[in-house]
Design a protein around this motif. Structure first.
Motif, PDB file in Angstrom:
ATOM      1  N   PRO A   6     -23.202 -59.538  -0.200  1.00  0.00           N
ATOM      2  CA  PRO A   6     -24.556 -59.002  -0.085  1.00  0.00           C
ATOM      3  C   PRO A   6     -25.594 -60.117  -0.201  1.00  0.00           C
ATOM      4  CG  PRO A   6     -23.532 -58.323  -2.152  1.00  0.00           C
ATOM      5  CD  PRO A   6     -22.499 -59.074  -1.384  1.00  0.00           C
ATOM      6  N   GLN A   7     -26.738 -59.886   0.372  1.00  0.00           N
ATOM      7  CA  GLN A   7     -27.820 -60.861   0.284  1.00  0.00           C
ATOM      8  C   GLN A   7     -28.281 -60.987  -1.170  1.00  0.00           C
ATOM      9  OE1 GLN A   7     -29.153 -62.834   2.806  1.00  0.00           O
ATOM     10  NE2 GLN A   7     -27.290 -62.078   3.783  1.00  0.00           N
ATOM     11  N   PRO A   8     -28.686 -62.180  -1.588  1.00  0.00           N
ATOM     12  CA  PRO A   8     -29.130 -62.359  -2.972  1.00  0.00           C
ATOM     13  C   PRO A   8     -30.217 -61.375  -3.409  1.00  0.00           C
ATOM     14  CG  PRO A   8     -28.792 -64.486  -1.962  1.00  0.00           C
ATOM     15  CD  PRO A   8     -28.621 -63.462  -0.862  1.00  0.00           C
ATOM     16  N   HIS A   9     -31.148 -61.027  -2.512  1.00  0.00           N
ATOM     17  CA  HIS A   9     -32.195 -60.078  -2.927  1.00  0.00           C
ATOM     18  C   HIS A   9     -31.604 -58.696  -3.212  1.00  0.00           C
ATOM     19  CE1 HIS A   9     -32.174 -59.002   1.401  1.00  0.00           C
ATOM     20  NE2 HIS A   9     -32.638 -57.833   0.996  1.00  0.00           N
ATOM     21  N   GLU A  10     -30.529 -58.316  -2.506  1.00  0.00           N
ATOM     22  CA  GLU A  10     -29.868 -57.034  -2.775  1.00  0.00           C
ATOM     23  C   GLU A  10     -29.185 -57.070  -4.141  1.00  0.00           C
ATOM     24  OE1 GLU A  10     -28.314 -55.429   1.464  1.00  0.00           O
ATOM     25  OE2 GLU A  10     -27.468 -57.365   0.837  1.00  0.00           O
ATOM     26  N   VAL A  11     -28.497 -58.183  -4.424  1.00  0.00           N
ATOM     27  CA  VAL A  11     -27.835 -58.353  -5.724  1.00  0.00           C
ATOM     28  C   VAL A  11     -28.885 -58.357  -6.822  1.00  0.00           C
ATOM     29  CG1 VAL A  11     -26.408 -59.887  -7.142  1.00  0.00           C
ATOM     30  CG2 VAL A  11     -25.913 -59.621  -4.699  1.00  0.00           C
ATOM     31  N   TYR A 141     -29.295 -65.067  -9.084  1.00  0.00           N
ATOM     32  CA  TYR A 141     -29.934 -65.134 -10.395  1.00  0.00           C
ATOM     33  C   TYR A 141     -31.450 -65.154 -10.240  1.00  0.00           C
ATOM     34  CZ  TYR A 141     -30.838 -66.794 -15.189  1.00  0.00           C
ATOM     35  OH  TYR A 141     -31.281 -66.921 -16.492  1.00  0.00           O
ATOM     36  N   VAL A 142     -31.946 -66.040  -9.384  1.00  0.00           N
ATOM     37  CA  VAL A 142     -33.394 -66.144  -9.166  1.00  0.00           C
ATOM     38  C   VAL A 142     -33.950 -64.823  -8.645  1.00  0.00           C
ATOM     39  CG1 VAL A 142     -35.184 -67.307  -7.804  1.00  0.00           C
ATOM     40  CG2 VAL A 142     -33.343 -68.651  -8.863  1.00  0.00           C
ATOM     41  N   ALA A 143     -33.240 -64.201  -7.717  1.00  0.00           N
ATOM     42  CA  ALA A 143     -33.689 -62.917  -7.164  1.00  0.00           C
ATOM     43  C   ALA A 143     -33.706 -61.824  -8.233  1.00  0.00           C
ATOM     44  CB  ALA A 143     -32.796 -62.498  -5.997  1.00  0.00           C
ATOM     45  N   PRO A 149     -31.951 -70.347 -13.463  1.00  0.00           N
ATOM     46  CA  PRO A 149     -31.068 -70.358 -14.631  1.00  0.00           C
ATOM     47  C   PRO A 149     -31.347 -71.594 -15.492  1.00  0.00           C
ATOM     48  CG  PRO A 149     -29.810 -70.065 -12.600  1.00  0.00           C
ATOM     49  CD  PRO A 149     -31.204 -70.408 -12.209  1.00  0.00           C
ATOM     50  N   PRO A 150     -31.343 -71.438 -16.805  1.00  0.00           N
ATOM     51  CA  PRO A 150     -31.587 -72.600 -17.661  1.00  0.00           C
ATOM     52  C   PRO A 150     -30.455 -73.633 -17.527  1.00  0.00           C
ATOM     53  CG  PRO A 150     -31.071 -70.666 -18.992  1.00  0.00           C
ATOM     54  CD  PRO A 150     -31.154 -70.218 -17.580  1.00  0.00           C
ATOM     55  N   THR A 151     -30.842 -74.843 -17.184  1.00  0.00           N
ATOM     56  CA  THR A 151     -29.842 -75.886 -16.918  1.00  0.00           C
ATOM     57  C   THR A 151     -29.093 -76.316 -18.174  1.00  0.00           C
ATOM     58  OG1 THR A 151     -31.552 -77.597 -17.107  1.00  0.00           O
ATOM     59  CG2 THR A 151     -31.052 -76.770 -14.883  1.00  0.00           C
TER      60      THR A 151
END
Length: 193
Positions: A6-11, A141-143, A149-151
């Motif tokens: 799935p596309q990241p925005h869907e996730v 994660y960003v979406a 995400p914290p590095t």
């Protein structure tokens, strides 16, 4: 059979909904407390140890957040694909390790996910400890969470490998081999009471 991811925005959308439901569940506070109380059993030579200046007192709470986010992303991918293998998205070692602490609370986790209609996916022989900034997991994660995400915890695979090699050198100096998979210590019998 190949699954179309799935596309990241869907996730992201699915994970956000799951997060809201999960964090407002009647047992969330007890679940969080149980995971954080269990933290003295968290240490792992190849997971948390790759975090610079690792300290369970400082890192426990933020790692709980990151572990929960990882499980939510995996659950979202599963909800969208119905495929367990597809749901085993790439994670970094420290974040994967804290998901194990969450999975070690099976009764609460099962009750919560059943109430919420979620499926938590985690099978150690299927996991991918291959996280890379900019990859699929990163985009999801960003979406989902609106920030990167914290590095400190989301460490790229190449850097994890580099740190593990350095740790292995240090461990070998005190007799621990293969980053904790074996050691050369002989323990004398306990003195008679």
């Amino acid at each position: 059979m190949s699954v179309t991811m799935p596309q990241p925005h869907e996730v992201g959308e699915a994970a956000r909904r799951m997060r809201t439901a999960f964090e407002t569940d009647e047992e969330f506070t007890a679940f969080r407390t149980a995971v954080l109380t269990y933290n003295k059993d968290w240490p792992c030579y190849s997971g948390f140890a790759v975090i610079s200046e690792w300290d369970i007192a400082r890192d426990g709470e933020p790692l709980f957040t990151e572990g929960l986010r990882a499980l939510l992303l995996k659950s979202a991918v599963f909800a969208l694909t119905g495929d367990e293998r597809a749901a085993e998205i790439a994670l970094p070692n420290p974040v994967d390790d804290v998901t194990h602490a969450m999975l070690a609370q099976p009764q609460m986790l099962t009750r919560m996910t059943e109430r919420l209609g979620m499926t938590v996916i985690h099978q150690t022989d299927q996991e991918h400890l291959t996280y890379d900034t900019g990859g699929y997991t990163y985009a999801c994660y960003v979406a989902a969470f609106g920030d990167e995400p914290p590095t400190r915890y989301w460490i790229d695979k190449g850097e994890v490998d580099r740190r593990l090699a350095l740790l292995d050198i240090e461990h070998q100096k005190i007799g621990i081999r293969d980053n904790g998979l074996s050691h050369g210590f002989t323990f004398a019998p306990a003195p008679a009471a």
